[in-house]
Design a protein around this motif. Structure first.
Motif, short mmCIF file in Angstrom:
data_model
loop_
_atom_site.label_atom_id
_atom_site.label_comp_id
_atom_site.label_asym_id
_atom_site.label_seq_id
_atom_site.Cartn_x
_atom_site.Cartn_y
_atom_site.Cartn_z
N GLY A 21 0.83 -1.19 0.00
CA GLY A 21 0.00 0.00 0.00
C GLY A 21 0.87 1.25 0.00
O GLY A 21 2.10 1.19 -0.08
N ALA A 22 0.22 2.39 0.11
CA ALA A 22 0.93 3.68 0.16
C ALA A 22 1.60 3.85 1.53
O ALA A 22 1.09 3.36 2.54
CB ALA A 22 -0.05 4.81 -0.09
N PRO A 23 2.74 4.54 1.58
CA PRO A 23 3.39 4.79 2.87
C PRO A 23 2.46 5.55 3.81
O PRO A 23 1.71 6.44 3.39
CB PRO A 23 4.60 5.66 2.51
N LYS A 24 2.49 5.17 5.09
CA LYS A 24 1.68 5.86 6.09
C LYS A 24 2.31 5.66 7.46
O LYS A 24 3.18 4.80 7.64
CB LYS A 24 0.24 5.36 6.08
N LYS A 25 1.89 6.46 8.42
CA LYS A 25 2.37 6.33 9.79
C LYS A 25 1.82 5.05 10.38
O LYS A 25 0.62 4.78 10.30
CB LYS A 25 1.93 7.52 10.64
N MET A 26 2.72 4.23 10.98
CA MET A 26 2.32 2.96 11.55
C MET A 26 3.02 2.76 12.89
O MET A 26 4.07 3.35 13.15
CB MET A 26 2.70 1.81 10.61
N LEU A 27 2.43 1.92 13.73
CA LEU A 27 3.02 1.60 15.02
C LEU A 27 3.94 0.40 14.86
O LEU A 27 3.54 -0.64 14.32
CB LEU A 27 1.93 1.28 16.04
N PHE A 28 5.18 0.54 15.31
CA PHE A 28 6.15 -0.55 15.28
C PHE A 28 6.55 -0.88 16.71
O PHE A 28 6.73 0.02 17.53
CB PHE A 28 7.40 -0.15 14.48
N ILE A 29 6.70 -2.17 17.01
CA ILE A 29 7.11 -2.61 18.34
C ILE A 29 8.47 -3.28 18.21
O ILE A 29 8.62 -4.27 17.48
CB ILE A 29 6.08 -3.58 18.94
N ASP A 30 9.47 -2.75 18.90
CA ASP A 30 10.82 -3.29 18.87
C ASP A 30 10.90 -4.57 19.70
O ASP A 30 10.03 -4.83 20.54
CB ASP A 30 11.81 -2.25 19.41
N PRO A 31 11.95 -5.38 19.50
CA PRO A 31 12.09 -6.62 20.27
C PRO A 31 12.09 -6.40 21.78
O PRO A 31 11.69 -7.28 22.54
CB PRO A 31 13.44 -7.18 19.80
N ASP A 32 12.53 -5.22 22.25
CA ASP A 32 12.54 -4.95 23.68
C ASP A 32 11.19 -4.47 24.21
O ASP A 32 11.03 -4.19 25.39
CB ASP A 32 13.62 -3.92 24.03
#
Length: 65
Positions: A21-32
């Motif tokens: 899809g088109a780029p958008k703001k998303m929530l990412f969760i790091d391994p920590d």
């Protein structure tokens, strides 16, 4: 345009299909466990389960993730 799902081909020549899809703001969760909002590409997967069982497909898609 938002990422859409794509149909599989009847002949079985494409067992895995990804749509970006088109780029958008998303929530990412790091391994920590820390959370960050940043640009990302939504991806939609369509998998032909006739080529492998569900467990095998889940393990492979988890590796791609």
């Amino acid at each position: 345009m938002e990422a859409a799902y794509h149909h599989l081909y009847a002949a079985g020549t494409c067992g895995l299909f990804a749509v970006l899809g088109a780029p958008k703001k998303m929530l990412f969760i790091d391994p920590d466990g820390s959370q960050h909002v940043r640009e990302g590409l939504p991806v939609r997967w369509t998998v032909d389960t006739r080529t492998a069982d569900g467990h095998y497909n889940a393990v492979c898609l988890r590796a791609v993730q």
